[in-house]
Design an enzyme around this catalytic site. Structure first.
Site, PDB file in Angstrom:
ATOM      1  N   SER A  75       3.598  -2.287  10.442  1.00  0.00           N
ATOM      2  CA  SER A  75       4.410  -2.527  11.038  1.00  0.00           C
ATOM      3  C   SER A  75       5.473  -4.204   9.875  1.00  0.00           C
ATOM      4  O   SER A  75       6.404  -4.679  10.834  1.00  0.00           O
ATOM      5  CB  SER A  75       5.249  -1.983  12.280  1.00  0.00           C
ATOM      6  OG  SER A  75       5.179  -1.108  12.082  1.00  0.00           O
TER       7      SER A  75
ATOM      8  N   GLU B 208      -5.641  -5.060  10.737  1.00  0.00           N
ATOM      9  CA  GLU B 208      -4.555  -3.866  11.127  1.00  0.00           C
ATOM     10  C   GLU B 208      -4.707  -2.977  12.142  1.00  0.00           C
ATOM     11  O   GLU B 208      -5.634  -1.741  12.544  1.00  0.00           O
ATOM     12  CB  GLU B 208      -4.439  -2.641   9.944  1.00  0.00           C
ATOM     13  CG  GLU B 208      -3.782  -3.756   8.629  1.00  0.00           C
ATOM     14  CD  GLU B 208      -3.738  -2.536   7.822  1.00  0.00           C
ATOM     15  OE1 GLU B 208      -2.097  -2.463   6.504  1.00  0.00           O
ATOM     16  OE2 GLU B 208      -4.418  -1.187   7.039  1.00  0.00           O
TER      17      GLU B 208
ATOM     18  N   GLU C 110      -6.291   4.866   7.577  1.00  0.00           N
ATOM     19  CA  GLU C 110      -6.144   6.319   7.022  1.00  0.00           C
ATOM     20  C   GLU C 110      -7.679   7.314   6.867  1.00  0.00           C
ATOM     21  O   GLU C 110      -7.601   8.262   6.535  1.00  0.00           O
ATOM     22  CB  GLU C 110      -4.838   6.500   6.529  1.00  0.00           C
ATOM     23  CG  GLU C 110      -3.847   6.117   7.415  1.00  0.00           C
ATOM     24  CD  GLU C 110      -2.671   5.394   6.741  1.00  0.00           C
ATOM     25  OE1 GLU C 110      -3.063   5.435   5.957  1.00  0.00           O
ATOM     26  OE2 GLU C 110      -2.168   4.840   7.436  1.00  0.00           O
TER      27      GLU C 110
ATOM     28  N   LYS D   7       0.265   4.152  -0.144  1.00  0.00           N
ATOM     29  CA  LYS D   7      -0.473   6.114   0.214  1.00  0.00           C
ATOM     30  C   LYS D   7      -0.515   6.808  -0.159  1.00  0.00           C
ATOM     31  O   LYS D   7      -0.244   6.347  -2.240  1.00  0.00           O
ATOM     32  CB  LYS D   7       0.020   5.406   1.757  1.00  0.00           C
ATOM     33  CG  LYS D   7      -0.400   4.162   2.601  1.00  0.00           C
ATOM     34  CD  LYS D   7       0.205   4.777   3.961  1.00  0.00           C
ATOM     35  CE  LYS D   7       0.011   3.286   4.962  1.00  0.00           C
ATOM     36  NZ  LYS D   7       0.266   3.152   5.939  1.00  0.00           N
TER      37      LYS D   7
ATOM     38  N   HIS E  54      -9.206   1.690   4.929  1.00  0.00           N
ATOM     39  CA  HIS E  54      -8.160   1.475   5.496  1.00  0.00           C
ATOM     40  C   HIS E  54      -8.561   2.920   5.987  1.00  0.00           C
ATOM     41  O   HIS E  54      -9.274   3.157   5.951  1.00  0.00           O
ATOM     42  CB  HIS E  54      -7.037   2.301   4.778  1.00  0.00           C
ATOM     43  CG  HIS E  54      -5.615   1.976   4.785  1.00  0.00           C
ATOM     44  ND1 HIS E  54      -5.625   2.722   6.221  1.00  0.00           N
ATOM     45  CD2 HIS E  54      -4.758   1.488   5.036  1.00  0.00           C
ATOM     46  CE1 HIS E  54      -3.895   2.747   6.681  1.00  0.00           C
ATOM     47  NE2 HIS E  54      -3.676   1.781   5.863  1.00  0.00           N
TER      48      HIS E  54
ATOM     49  N   GLY F  99       2.512   2.226  10.478  1.00  0.00           N
ATOM     50  CA  GLY F  99       3.480   2.959  10.955  1.00  0.00           C
ATOM     51  C   GLY F  99       4.404   3.508  12.249  1.00  0.00           C
ATOM     52  O   GLY F  99       5.206   4.807  12.027  1.00  0.00           O
TER      53      GLY F  99
ATOM     54  N   ASN G 129       1.267  -1.038  -0.124  1.00  0.00           N
ATOM     55  CA  ASN G 129       0.415   0.485  -0.051  1.00  0.00           C
ATOM     56  C   ASN G 129       1.750   1.290  -0.089  1.00  0.00           C
ATOM     57  O   ASN G 129       1.562   1.619   1.074  1.00  0.00           O
ATOM     58  CB  ASN G 129      -0.482   0.263   1.398  1.00  0.00           C
ATOM     59  CG  ASN G 129      -1.990   1.493   1.500  1.00  0.00           C
ATOM     60  OD1 ASN G 129      -1.724   2.545   0.542  1.00  0.00           O
ATOM     61  ND2 ASN G 129      -2.052   1.244   2.837  1.00  0.00           N
TER      62      ASN G 129
HETATM   63  P1  PGA Z   1       3.199  -0.171   7.866  1.00  0.00           P
HETATM   64  O1  PGA Z   1       1.299   0.676   7.122  1.00  0.00           O
HETATM   65  O2  PGA Z   1       3.714  -1.739   6.901  1.00  0.00           O
HETATM   66  O3  PGA Z   1       4.033   1.098   7.138  1.00  0.00           O
HETATM   67  O4  PGA Z   1       2.859  -0.288   9.457  1.00  0.00           O
HETATM   68  C1  PGA Z   1       0.390  -0.078   6.367  1.00  0.00           C
HETATM   69  C2  PGA Z   1      -0.946  -0.599   5.999  1.00  0.00           C
HETATM   70  O5  PGA Z   1      -1.203   1.139   6.394  1.00  0.00           O
HETATM   71  O6  PGA Z   1      -1.640  -1.069   5.583  1.00  0.00           O
END
Ligand code: PGA
Length: 250
Positions: free
Chosen positions: A211, A166, A98, A14, A96, A172, A12
């Site tokens: 992560s 998630e 976010e 983003k 997601h 992150g 992803n």
């Molecule tokens: P990350 O993000 O691997 O940077 O923690 C995962 C995601 O948001 O899909």
């Protein structure tokens, strides 16, 4: 892993990536193998067409990170699932955390988007996951249950739908739940999917995200009911993404 389910390793990107990053896609496409897992990179809308062309005739699929619930109409600035398919993608992430946070997306809205993806003959990657407070309060399973019931359309199948668990506090941050906690909530999600969708729920992929890195991929991907990963930061570098792919045990 779950017996008889082919893992999916999904990136992803983003809101990252311009034409300068397209060579990373090319390296990933050259390095993935369809033998033991499926590989996908979800890019910003602006890169889908070019990335898909780069990946033609390779085992790497290209996806999107969101879509509108309608197929066309007066929705300035939005992009629909059929448009994304036309650009060369076959998967779309919906819900997601976010998007749920930045754009106030609700389970009902995610449900409608997932249905739009399925109606376009594409695969929806539906994201769920609890906040840190919800986990500390012992509510992670309850939150997963209500997100599953609210976000997953009843006609979902193991082909047109993937679930990504998630935990928001792991995205992150470098923080990751213990292997026991991942095993426990993935088993819970599996049971909920079976009670909602029967055999399709038993065969549906459940990805872990948050992560996931080359250093922890092997142990996390080996956990029962973890059928791949959704990877943010580490998907931006081809070496890291390919290292995670290579952590899938055949
Ligand atoms: P990350 O993000 O691997 O940077 O923690 C995962 C995601 O948001 O899909």
């Amino acid at each position: 892993m779950t017996p008889n389910i082919k893992p999916l390793i999904a990136g992803n990107w983003k809101m990252n990536g311009t034409s300068e990053q397209l060579p990373e896609i090319k390296v990933i496409a050259a390095g993935v193998s369809a033998a033991t897992y499926d590989a996908l990179i979800c890019t910003p809308f602006t890169l889908i067409d070019r990335a898909a062309r780069l990946c033609a005739d390779t085992a790497l699929h290209i996806g999107a990170e969101d879509c509108h619930a309608n197929s066309s109409g007066a929705h300035t600035g939005d992009v629909s699932a059929p448009m994304i398919k036309d650009a060369g993608a076959h998967h779309i992430i919906v819900g997601h955390s976010e998007r749920r946070t930045d754009h106030g997306e609700t389970d009902q809205g995610v449900h409608e988007k997932a249905q739009a993806v399925q109606d376009a003959d594409m695969t929806a990657i539906i994201c769920i996951g609890e906040t840190r407070q919800e986990r500390e309060d012992g509510r992670a399973n309850t939150v997963a249950t209500s997100q599953i019931k609210g976000s997953i359309p009843p006609q979902s199948t193991a082909t047109n739908t993937v679930i990504a668990y998630e935990p928001i506090w792991a995205i992150g941050t470098g923080l990751v739940p213990s292997n026991e906690d991942i095993a426990s909530i993935h088993a819970h999600i599996r049971n909920e999917l079976i009670s909602l969708l029967g055999e399709e729920g038993a065969a549906m992929r459940i990805l872990y995200g948050g992560s996931l890195k080359p250093g922890n991929a092997e142990e996390i991907l080996a956990i029962q009911n973890v059928d791949g990963g959704l990877i943010g930061g580490a998907s931006l570098k081809s070496a890291d993404f390919l290292a995670i792919c290579n952590a899938v045990k055949s």
